[in-house]
Scaffold this motif. Structure first.
Motif, mmCIF file in Angstrom:
data_model
loop_
_atom_site.group_PDB
_atom_site.id
_atom_site.type_symbol
_atom_site.label_atom_id
_atom_site.label_comp_id
_atom_site.label_asym_id
_atom_site.label_seq_id
_atom_site.Cartn_x
_atom_site.Cartn_y
_atom_site.Cartn_z
ATOM 1 N N LEU A 170 -2.642 -26.555 23.600
ATOM 2 C CA LEU A 170 -2.520 -25.280 24.183
ATOM 3 C C LEU A 170 -2.061 -24.115 23.100
ATOM 4 N N TYR A 171 -1.437 -24.374 21.946
ATOM 5 C CA TYR A 171 -0.979 -23.566 21.133
ATOM 6 C C TYR A 171 -2.347 -23.222 20.040
ATOM 7 N N LYS A 184 -3.997 -20.707 22.242
ATOM 8 C CA LYS A 184 -3.502 -19.585 22.066
ATOM 9 C C LYS A 184 -3.863 -18.639 20.600
ATOM 10 N N VAL A 243 2.652 -19.527 25.875
ATOM 11 C CA VAL A 243 2.770 -21.116 26.321
ATOM 12 C C VAL A 243 3.929 -21.327 26.886
ATOM 13 N N TYR A 262 2.560 -28.256 30.930
ATOM 14 C CA TYR A 262 2.742 -26.958 30.079
ATOM 15 C C TYR A 262 1.499 -25.953 30.227
ATOM 16 N N LEU A 310 -1.105 -22.483 29.029
ATOM 17 C CA LEU A 310 -1.335 -21.122 28.258
ATOM 18 C C LEU A 310 -1.957 -20.302 29.140
#
Lengths: 156, 156
Positions: A50-51, A54, A62, A70, A72
């Motif tokens: 997810l990071y 991003k 996030v 989790y 995004l």
């Protein structure tokens, strides 16, 4: 982790969601707010992906989705216009999700022209968003009936 | 629909499964058969994507998974060696699924060396496959106990 743009579209074809919410907001001229959102949900073990996404999209947040999941999330209209739409126009989706994307993009186009600030515009957006994501659209349809009802009161 | 190789890896990172089953088979020398399988499951509305993936990998079968879901399934060791492994070695996965892939590839390597035809080999494969897919591995562990038990009977 550097993501190839085609990998990003493949992953989103499996895991991404293009969503348009309609929420009551008394500060808006038509009492309802259109909230487009692009999100990707993953188990916390893949928060690193997810990071990386991003970083790839140069925007988004996030955050916890629910329990150990989790997401995004990209909600900013500017960021959607500047980063999300150009990506998917260049690196297209292949699953039926591409039709959600086309509708999402159409709604962003209406927002860009401020059409979502009129009752007719909100109704148009509800009609498009009701055919997205194959989920229960009772709330959106109820809002549409409320708007049509209110509109009739104003015009009769 | 022509699929970019990176799109394929992104889609598999979301939707694919590398699985190794251990089934009883009395015709095998150790009574158990190792069945590696790479599969991608989709709702029937995206059966076109499964056929595009079949074309991309040049192998596999598109068949019913359950209810309204279909799968592309690749089981042939030759096809896995010739098409599946070379793809994922060149276009790597990014989620935690990459660790399933690494274990899957290790097991294919053991099969290539015929190590799966010995009791020790089956036990080794069960130990690796038990850490894959984060699912209940009771059956595999039970088979391992059976093999160890049988082995002890033979050697005592």
């Amino acid at each position: 982790m550097n993501l190839n743009p085609y990998w990003v579209s493949g992953f989103v074809d499996g895991e991404g969601t293009f969503y348009v919410g309609i929420n009551h907001n008394s500060t808006m001229s038509v009492s309802y707010q259109v909230l487009p959102e692009f999100r990707i949900v993953q188990h916390k073990r893949d928060i690193g992906v997810l990071y990386a996404l991003k970083k790839y999209f140069q925007c988004g947040v996030v955050r916890v989705n629910h329990d150990d999941r989790y997401e995004l999330r990209i909600r900013s209209i500017k960021h959607i216009n500047d980063y999300v739409l150009p990506h998917f126009d260049r690196y297209p989706l292949h699953t039926q999700k591409k039709f959600d994307y086309i509708k999402f993009k159409k709604i962003i186009g209406l927002i860009n022209q401020n059409i979502h600030l009129s009752e007719d515009g909100i109704i148009k957006i509800i009609d498009i968003s009701s055919t997205m994501n194959r989920k229960d659209k009772t709330k959106a349809q109820e809002i549409k009936r409320l708007i049509i009802g209110e509109y009739k009161v104003h015009t009769c």
